[in-house]
Design a protein around this motif. Structure first.
Motif, PDB file in Angstrom:
ATOM      1  N   THR A 110     151.450 -70.135 -17.939  1.00 36.71           N
ATOM      2  CA  THR A 110     152.289 -69.201 -17.203  1.00 36.71           C
ATOM      3  C   THR A 110     151.848 -69.207 -15.742  1.00 36.71           C
ATOM      4  O   THR A 110     150.668 -69.067 -15.446  1.00 36.71           O
ATOM      5  N   LEU A 111     152.823 -69.390 -14.860  1.00 36.64           N
ATOM      6  CA  LEU A 111     152.557 -69.436 -13.430  1.00 36.64           C
ATOM      7  C   LEU A 111     153.037 -68.155 -12.769  1.00 36.64           C
ATOM      8  O   LEU A 111     154.092 -67.620 -13.112  1.00 36.64           O
TER       9      LEU A 111
ATOM     10  N   PHE B 277     161.715 -75.325 -11.072  1.00 36.49           N
ATOM     11  CA  PHE B 277     160.514 -75.690 -11.824  1.00 36.49           C
ATOM     12  C   PHE B 277     160.805 -76.740 -12.897  1.00 36.49           C
ATOM     13  O   PHE B 277     159.905 -77.482 -13.296  1.00 36.49           O
ATOM     14  N   HIS B 278     162.049 -76.822 -13.350  1.00 36.20           N
ATOM     15  CA  HIS B 278     162.418 -77.786 -14.392  1.00 36.20           C
ATOM     16  C   HIS B 278     162.243 -79.228 -13.914  1.00 36.20           C
ATOM     17  O   HIS B 278     162.099 -80.135 -14.732  1.00 36.20           O
ATOM     18  N   GLU B 279     162.220 -79.442 -12.609  1.00 37.37           N
ATOM     19  CA  GLU B 279     161.993 -80.791 -12.075  1.00 37.37           C
ATOM     20  C   GLU B 279     160.615 -81.335 -12.467  1.00 37.37           C
ATOM     21  O   GLU B 279     160.398 -82.536 -12.456  1.00 37.37           O
ATOM     22  N   PHE B 280     159.693 -80.436 -12.810  1.00 41.24           N
ATOM     23  CA  PHE B 280     158.318 -80.853 -13.102  1.00 41.24           C
ATOM     24  C   PHE B 280     157.975 -80.814 -14.583  1.00 41.24           C
ATOM     25  O   PHE B 280     156.921 -81.288 -14.978  1.00 41.24           O
TER      26      PHE B 280
ATOM     27  N   ALA C  29     153.295 -77.523 -15.391  1.00 40.72           N
ATOM     28  CA  ALA C  29     152.790 -76.418 -14.570  1.00 40.72           C
ATOM     29  C   ALA C  29     151.775 -76.919 -13.556  1.00 40.72           C
ATOM     30  O   ALA C  29     151.772 -76.479 -12.399  1.00 40.72           O
ATOM     31  N   GLN C  30     150.928 -77.834 -13.975  1.00 41.11           N
ATOM     32  CA  GLN C  30     149.938 -78.395 -13.038  1.00 41.11           C
ATOM     33  C   GLN C  30     150.643 -79.113 -11.885  1.00 41.11           C
ATOM     34  O   GLN C  30     150.287 -78.948 -10.717  1.00 41.11           O
ATOM     35  N   LYS C  31     151.662 -79.911 -12.231  1.00 44.62           N
ATOM     36  CA  LYS C  31     152.426 -80.613 -11.189  1.00 44.62           C
ATOM     37  C   LYS C  31     153.145 -79.619 -10.288  1.00 44.62           C
ATOM     38  O   LYS C  31     153.151 -79.773  -9.066  1.00 44.62           O
TER      39      LYS C  31
ATOM     40  N   VAL D   5     152.363 -70.340  -5.485  1.00 49.04           N
ATOM     41  CA  VAL D   5     152.375 -70.651  -6.917  1.00 49.04           C
ATOM     42  C   VAL D   5     150.946 -70.808  -7.394  1.00 49.04           C
ATOM     43  O   VAL D   5     150.191 -71.633  -6.876  1.00 49.04           O
ATOM     44  N   ARG D   6     150.578 -69.988  -8.369  1.00 51.64           N
ATOM     45  CA  ARG D   6     149.228 -69.999  -8.935  1.00 51.64           C
ATOM     46  C   ARG D   6     149.316 -69.789 -10.446  1.00 51.64           C
ATOM     47  O   ARG D   6     150.326 -69.311 -10.952  1.00 51.64           O
ATOM     48  N   GLU D   7     148.223 -70.091 -11.136  1.00 53.57           N
ATOM     49  CA  GLU D   7     148.187 -69.782 -12.561  1.00 53.57           C
ATOM     50  C   GLU D   7     148.138 -68.269 -12.706  1.00 53.57           C
ATOM     51  O   GLU D   7     147.383 -67.588 -11.999  1.00 53.57           O
ATOM     52  N   ALA D   8     148.970 -67.730 -13.597  1.00 51.95           N
ATOM     53  CA  ALA D   8     149.011 -66.276 -13.796  1.00 51.95           C
ATOM     54  C   ALA D   8     147.741 -65.823 -14.494  1.00 51.95           C
ATOM     55  O   ALA D   8     147.243 -66.492 -15.397  1.00 51.95           O
TER      56      ALA D   8
END
Length: 151
Positions: free
Chosen positions: A64-65, A83-86, A116-118, A135-138
């Motif tokens: 989760t981002l 985000f779906h591009e990644f 998510a990493q990308k 954008v960060r990890e939640a």
């Protein structure tokens, strides 16, 4: 294609039966033809499903981002498309103010871990609708407890 043919055939038979019930004086073949025409028209004007409609939820490892500095008028679909591009996106939740119902300018995106990493590396500090995204990890309560040793 075979599935749609079966659906049309079933609807045709049901339509023919219904027409026969309302107009028993018509020959059976006329009822069948009318049922076929009606079924074809219904099927022709029913919107076809796209690949996006049939997209299933990703079941692998997810992350989760947190997405901050979002435009206030952005919609979940626009964020999902970005985000779906990644990678596969399971959900997008944009946070709203409880009293006013207005968006607060941040939200959360659940997606595949690799995607998510990308997305974090590509979309952090990315200019989106004239706003610079963060954008960060939640952070979750579980991960905060693990870091503090509160097991």
């Amino acid at each position: 294609m075979q599935k749609s043919f079966l659906i049309i055939l079933i609807v045709t038979i049901l339509g023919a039966f219904a027409i026969f019930q309302f107009a028993p004086s018509l020959p059976a073949y006329v009822g069948f033809i009318l049922g076929a025409v009606i079924a074809s028209l219904v099927f022709a004007f029913t919107p076809a499903k796209t690949a996006d409609d049939e997209e299933e939820e990703y079941v692998g490892p997810t992350m989760t981002l947190y997405v901050g500095n979002l435009p206030y008028k952005v919609h979940e679909g626009e964020v999902k498309d970005l985000f779906h591009e990644f990678g596969p996106v399971n959900s997008v939740r944009l946070v709203r103010d409880r009293k006013t119902g207005r968006r607060k300018g941040f939200g959360f995106v659940e997606m595949s871990e690799a995607g998510a990493q990308k997305a974090m590396s590509k979309l952090n500090d990315y200019n989106f609708q004239e706003r610079t995204l963060k954008v960060r990890e939640a952070k979750t309560q579980d991960s905060d407890a693990d870091r503090n040793g509160d097991n």
